[in-house]
Scaffold this motif. Structure first.
Motif, PDB file in Angstrom:
ATOM      1  N   GLN A 110      -2.549 -10.116   7.509  1.00  0.00           N
ATOM      2  CA  GLN A 110      -1.898 -10.975   5.938  1.00  0.00           C
ATOM      3  C   GLN A 110      -3.284 -11.052   5.005  1.00  0.00           C
ATOM      4  O   GLN A 110      -4.255 -11.618   5.519  1.00  0.00           O
ATOM      5  CB  GLN A 110      -1.493 -12.068   6.445  1.00  0.00           C
ATOM      6  N   SER A 116      -3.220 -15.502  -9.052  1.00  0.00           N
ATOM      7  CA  SER A 116      -2.269 -14.288  -9.108  1.00  0.00           C
ATOM      8  C   SER A 116      -2.293 -13.474 -10.316  1.00  0.00           C
ATOM      9  O   SER A 116      -1.784 -12.422 -10.270  1.00  0.00           O
ATOM     10  CB  SER A 116      -0.690 -14.867  -8.895  1.00  0.00           C
ATOM     11  N   THR A 191      -4.969  -3.297  -8.860  1.00  0.00           N
ATOM     12  CA  THR A 191      -4.007  -2.972  -7.722  1.00  0.00           C
ATOM     13  C   THR A 191      -4.972  -3.208  -6.422  1.00  0.00           C
ATOM     14  O   THR A 191      -5.904  -2.350  -6.374  1.00  0.00           O
ATOM     15  CB  THR A 191      -3.543  -1.670  -7.894  1.00  0.00           C
ATOM     16  N   ASN A 193      -4.903  -2.608  -2.540  1.00  0.00           N
ATOM     17  CA  ASN A 193      -4.382  -1.873  -1.255  1.00  0.00           C
ATOM     18  C   ASN A 193      -4.872  -2.403   0.051  1.00  0.00           C
ATOM     19  O   ASN A 193      -6.114  -2.419   0.122  1.00  0.00           O
ATOM     20  CB  ASN A 193      -4.698  -0.368  -1.529  1.00  0.00           C
ATOM     21  N   SER A 196      -1.869  -4.768   5.111  1.00  0.00           N
ATOM     22  CA  SER A 196      -1.029  -6.259   5.178  1.00  0.00           C
ATOM     23  C   SER A 196       0.206  -6.035   5.780  1.00  0.00           C
ATOM     24  O   SER A 196       0.944  -4.972   5.617  1.00  0.00           O
ATOM     25  CB  SER A 196      -1.217  -6.649   4.066  1.00  0.00           C
ATOM     26  N   SER A 198       2.891  -7.480   5.397  1.00  0.00           N
ATOM     27  CA  SER A 198       4.053  -7.961   4.506  1.00  0.00           C
ATOM     28  C   SER A 198       3.989  -6.931   3.367  1.00  0.00           C
ATOM     29  O   SER A 198       4.724  -7.325   2.449  1.00  0.00           O
ATOM     30  CB  SER A 198       3.726  -9.190   4.016  1.00  0.00           C
ATOM     31  N   THR A 201       0.544  -3.206  -1.041  1.00  0.00           N
ATOM     32  CA  THR A 201      -0.154  -2.948  -2.249  1.00  0.00           C
ATOM     33  C   THR A 201       0.467  -4.404  -3.020  1.00  0.00           C
ATOM     34  O   THR A 201       1.609  -4.776  -2.769  1.00  0.00           O
ATOM     35  CB  THR A 201       0.632  -1.789  -3.068  1.00  0.00           C
ATOM     36  N   THR A 202      -0.827  -5.071  -3.718  1.00  0.00           N
ATOM     37  CA  THR A 202      -0.454  -6.038  -4.448  1.00  0.00           C
ATOM     38  C   THR A 202      -0.917  -5.782  -5.843  1.00  0.00           C
ATOM     39  O   THR A 202      -2.045  -5.461  -5.874  1.00  0.00           O
ATOM     40  CB  THR A 202      -1.172  -7.337  -3.694  1.00  0.00           C
ATOM     41  N   THR A 203      -0.321  -6.182  -6.796  1.00  0.00           N
ATOM     42  CA  THR A 203      -0.715  -6.126  -8.470  1.00  0.00           C
ATOM     43  C   THR A 203      -0.983  -7.336  -8.993  1.00  0.00           C
ATOM     44  O   THR A 203      -0.146  -8.359  -8.565  1.00  0.00           O
ATOM     45  CB  THR A 203       0.150  -5.140  -8.954  1.00  0.00           C
TER      46      THR A 203
END
Length: 252
Positions: A110, A116, A191, A193, A196, A198, A201-203
């Motif tokens: 995680q 954010s 971005t 990568n 994880s 969950s 990819t998180t932006t």
């Protein structure tokens, strides 16, 4: 006489993630002088099961070995123990294997990203502003950040070379910079990568505005004064105006 032995006689599967499975081979040796019929393999705990394509009864010739596989598949966390019993054709036990294992919660990979989103606000053209970005490993197993890709004019990043692996509880601090070369609003995106559990990819949204450089400016009006002809020992007055026409205060 029947002389049957199993190897190993005790199996410890150790910790196995809930929902996963582990297996072990068991060999049954008929060391007697006559063949032995096996009617079934009985297990006392449902977390252990036989993985076999055999159709019972199975006959094991004298001096021969028969191999089968037993699996451990915990449905919940906790300790488990069981016994495998080899039964002959008369339903009598002829060999036993003790088994144990523990179910553990699956390891989670995680990553948490803060903040954010990043807003740089107004930044003068040809200058720069920097903010920090933290990537934290919040799971129970190391997580690998494979890449962090920036888009948007004027945005850049430093602080790490990817890929990078973060152990549980570890935090990586990155520096994100906005250096506008022209006036106007700019939108960008980061971005991240990773592997994880969950989602890989998180932006993050990036924004900033290039502002014209602040300039102190003084204007004097009129640009010249003419008093004309005056008699001796007389006086004349004219008005001179000093105006701050820049974008920041000017000091005289």
């Amino acid at each position: 006489s029947i002389q049957v032995s199993v190897s190993p006689s005790t199996i410890s599967f150790g910790p196995v993630a809930v929902g996963a499975s582990a297996s072990s081979k068991i060999s049954l040796l008929n060391s007697g002088t006559a063949s032995v019929g096996i009617s079934q393999l009985s297990i006392s705990d449902k977390s252990f099961f036989i993985f076999s394509q055999d159709k019972f009864p199975v006959t094991v010739a004298a001096g021969a070995t028969h191999t089968f596989e037993v699996d451990f598949n915990p449905a919940t966390a906790g300790a488990f123990s069981g016994q495998l019993t080899v039964m002959d054709t008369s339903a009598s036990p002829i060999a036993e294997v003790s088994m144990s294992g523990s179910g553990v919660e699956p390891a989670t990979l995680q990553i948490a990203i803060a903040p954010s989103n990043i807003s740089f606000g107004n930044v003068p053209v040809n200058s720069k502003s920097t903010q920090s970005l933290k990537l934290s490993s919040t799971g129970t197993a190391p997580v690998t950040v494979t890449s962090a890709i920036l888009t948007g004019a004027g945005f850049s990043m430093s602080g790490a070379t990817f890929p990078v692996t973060l152990n549980p509880g570890m935090t990586l601090t990155l520096s994100v910079q906005f250096a506008p070369t022209a006036s106007g609003a700019v939108a960008g995106q980061l971005t991240v990568n990773s592997n994880s559990s969950s989602g890989g990819t998180t932006t993050l949204a990036l924004s900033g505005t290039g502002a014209n450089a602040a300039k102190p400016q003084l204007t004097i009006s009129p640009s010249s004064l003419s008093f004309g002809d005056m008699a001796d020992n007389s006086k004349s007055k004219q008005t001179l105006t000093l105006s701050s026409t820049g974008t920041v205060p000017v000091t005289i």
